[in-house]
Design a protein around this motif. Structure first.
Motif, PDB file in Angstrom:
ATOM      1  N   VAL A  63       0.855  -1.184   0.000  1.00 21.71           N
ATOM      2  CA  VAL A  63       0.000   0.000   0.000  1.00 21.71           C
ATOM      3  C   VAL A  63       0.895   1.239   0.000  1.00 21.71           C
ATOM      4  CG1 VAL A  63      -1.714   1.315   1.284  1.00 21.71           C
ATOM      5  CG2 VAL A  63      -1.873  -1.184   1.179  1.00 21.71           C
ATOM      6  N   PRO A  64       0.806   2.091  -1.009  1.00 21.54           N
ATOM      7  CA  PRO A  64       1.684   3.269  -1.064  1.00 21.54           C
ATOM      8  C   PRO A  64       1.313   4.302  -0.013  1.00 21.54           C
ATOM      9  CG  PRO A  64       0.065   3.347  -2.833  1.00 21.54           C
ATOM     10  CD  PRO A  64      -0.091   2.003  -2.170  1.00 21.54           C
ATOM     11  N   VAL A  65       2.323   5.006   0.471  1.00 23.73           N
ATOM     12  CA  VAL A  65       2.117   6.077   1.445  1.00 23.73           C
ATOM     13  C   VAL A  65       2.971   7.270   1.034  1.00 23.73           C
ATOM     14  CG1 VAL A  65       1.578   4.542   3.369  1.00 23.73           C
ATOM     15  CG2 VAL A  65       3.954   5.181   2.937  1.00 23.73           C
ATOM     16  N   GLY A  66       2.645   8.435   1.580  1.00 21.99           N
ATOM     17  CA  GLY A  66       3.439   9.632   1.324  1.00 21.99           C
ATOM     18  C   GLY A  66       3.494   9.986  -0.152  1.00 21.99           C
ATOM     19  N   ALA A  71       4.634   8.301  -2.600  1.00 20.32           N
ATOM     20  CA  ALA A  71       4.237   7.168  -3.430  1.00 20.32           C
ATOM     21  C   ALA A  71       2.723   7.130  -3.629  1.00 20.32           C
ATOM     22  CB  ALA A  71       4.714   5.863  -2.804  1.00 20.32           C
ATOM     23  N   LEU A  72       1.973   7.438  -2.572  1.00 18.43           N
ATOM     24  CA  LEU A  72       0.514   7.462  -2.684  1.00 18.43           C
ATOM     25  C   LEU A  72       0.068   8.567  -3.633  1.00 18.43           C
ATOM     26  CD1 LEU A  72      -2.316   6.559  -1.893  1.00 18.43           C
ATOM     27  CD2 LEU A  72      -2.174   8.073   0.096  1.00 18.43           C
ATOM     28  N   CYS A  79      -5.698   0.608  -0.364  1.00 18.11           N
ATOM     29  CA  CYS A  79      -5.232   1.851   0.257  1.00 18.11           C
ATOM     30  C   CYS A  79      -6.264   2.397   1.230  1.00 18.11           C
ATOM     31  CB  CYS A  79      -4.960   2.908  -0.820  1.00 18.11           C
ATOM     32  SG  CYS A  79      -3.520   2.588  -1.852  1.00 18.11           S
ATOM     33  N   LEU A  80      -7.521   2.365   0.834  1.00 18.38           N
ATOM     34  CA  LEU A  80      -8.589   2.909   1.670  1.00 18.38           C
ATOM     35  C   LEU A  80      -8.718   2.123   2.970  1.00 18.38           C
ATOM     36  CD1 LEU A  80     -10.578   5.251   1.394  1.00 18.38           C
ATOM     37  CD2 LEU A  80     -12.267   3.623   0.523  1.00 18.38           C
ATOM     38  N   GLU A 113      -9.571  10.828   2.186  1.00 17.96           N
ATOM     39  CA  GLU A 113     -10.521  11.561   1.361  1.00 17.96           C
ATOM     40  C   GLU A 113     -10.077  11.595  -0.104  1.00 17.96           C
ATOM     41  OE1 GLU A 113     -10.784  15.354   3.223  1.00 17.96           O
ATOM     42  OE2 GLU A 113     -11.995  14.631   4.924  1.00 17.96           O
ATOM     43  N   ALA A 114      -8.765  11.777  -0.335  1.00 17.19           N
ATOM     44  CA  ALA A 114      -8.252  11.815  -1.706  1.00 17.19           C
ATOM     45  C   ALA A 114      -8.438  10.465  -2.390  1.00 17.19           C
ATOM     46  CB  ALA A 114      -6.772  12.207  -1.693  1.00 17.19           C
ATOM     47  N   VAL A 115      -8.146   9.378  -1.682  1.00 19.97           N
ATOM     48  CA  VAL A 115      -8.321   8.041  -2.246  1.00 19.97           C
ATOM     49  C   VAL A 115      -9.794   7.767  -2.537  1.00 19.97           C
ATOM     50  CG1 VAL A 115      -8.142   5.569  -1.752  1.00 19.97           C
ATOM     51  CG2 VAL A 115      -6.230   7.088  -1.216  1.00 19.97           C
ATOM     52  N   THR A 116     -10.670   8.185  -1.634  1.00 24.97           N
ATOM     53  CA  THR A 116     -12.107   7.967  -1.820  1.00 24.97           C
ATOM     54  C   THR A 116     -12.606   8.649  -3.086  1.00 24.97           C
ATOM     55  OG1 THR A 116     -12.470   7.797   0.575  1.00 24.97           O
ATOM     56  CG2 THR A 116     -14.389   8.313  -0.785  1.00 24.97           C
TER      57      THR A 116
END
Length: 208
Positions: free
Chosen positions: A18-21, A23-24, A83-84, A136-139
């Motif tokens: 799962v990407p973070v920072g 990377a996400l 991710c969510l 919120e961005a992923v949603t």
């Protein structure tokens, strides 16, 4: 959203991590780009009859390109869902830590420990803030991806999987022209070839 140059997007897509920072953010930028591409392909699909015929000579190729883009977006949807879920767990963890810090802080009397707990609480609030923003961005991206994917899946090439090739016929060779045209010259045959004309994209698409 933009794709960060220092992020290996291809490697990111190949893993289940799962990407973070950064990377996400890069992944969301890539997903948005691919979702927009799929939507554009779907909206420009030509009308195809039940027998697979179409006034557009490139209809099957366009459907094949749409299917390829559809597969990419389907993969993005799966990763976005992961991710969510992970961000939800991260947000629960941050909120739980913050609650414990605030409860423990109330029992302190010395200035130094109180200040240390205040800094810890501030750090947890910052983590909660970023996790909630990412959530919120992923949603938003996931909701759009699912909607575009559903619309794309409703447009299928009739009868079979489309092949990614142009349906335009090749120009005849001199031998073929001589065999097919009898006494007709090569120049005469070429002049009589029917022009394919421009691709028509405004006629809608066959819904499977």
């Amino acid at each position: 959203m933009t794709i960060h140059r220092d992020v290996d997007v291809d490697k990111l897509l190949e893993t289940s991590d799962v990407p973070v920072g950064p990377a996400l953010k890069s992944f969301l930028g890539l997903a948005e780009r691919d979702v927009g591409h799929l939507q554009s392909l779907t909206n420009s699909l030509p009308l195809v009859e039940e027998d697979g015929s179409s006034e557009c000579p490139f209809a099957e190729k366009l459907f094949a390109e749409k299917e390829e883009a559809e597969g990419k977006v389907a993969g993005h949807v799966q990763k976005l869902s992961g991710c969510l879920a992970e961000l939800g767990r991260e947000l629960d963890r941050c909120r739980g830590n913050l609650q414990r810090i605030e409860v423990d802080q109330q029992s302190l009397r010395l200035t130094k420990p109180i200040n240390e707990y205040s800094h810890a609480a501030l750090a947890q609030r910052d983590q909660c803030y970023h996790a909630q923003n990412d959530q919120e961005a992923v949603t938003i991206v996931l909701s759009r991806a699912e909607a575009v994917l559903e619309a794309a899946r409703n447009h299928k090439f009739p009868g079979r999987e489309p092949r990614n090739r142009s349906s335009a016929p090749p120009l005849p060779t001199p031998d073929r022209v001589g065999n097919a045209g009898g006494n007709a010259s090569l120049g005469g045959e070429v002049k009589n070839l029917i022009s394919l004309g421009p691709v028509q994209t405004g006629g809608g698409s066959h819904a499977g």
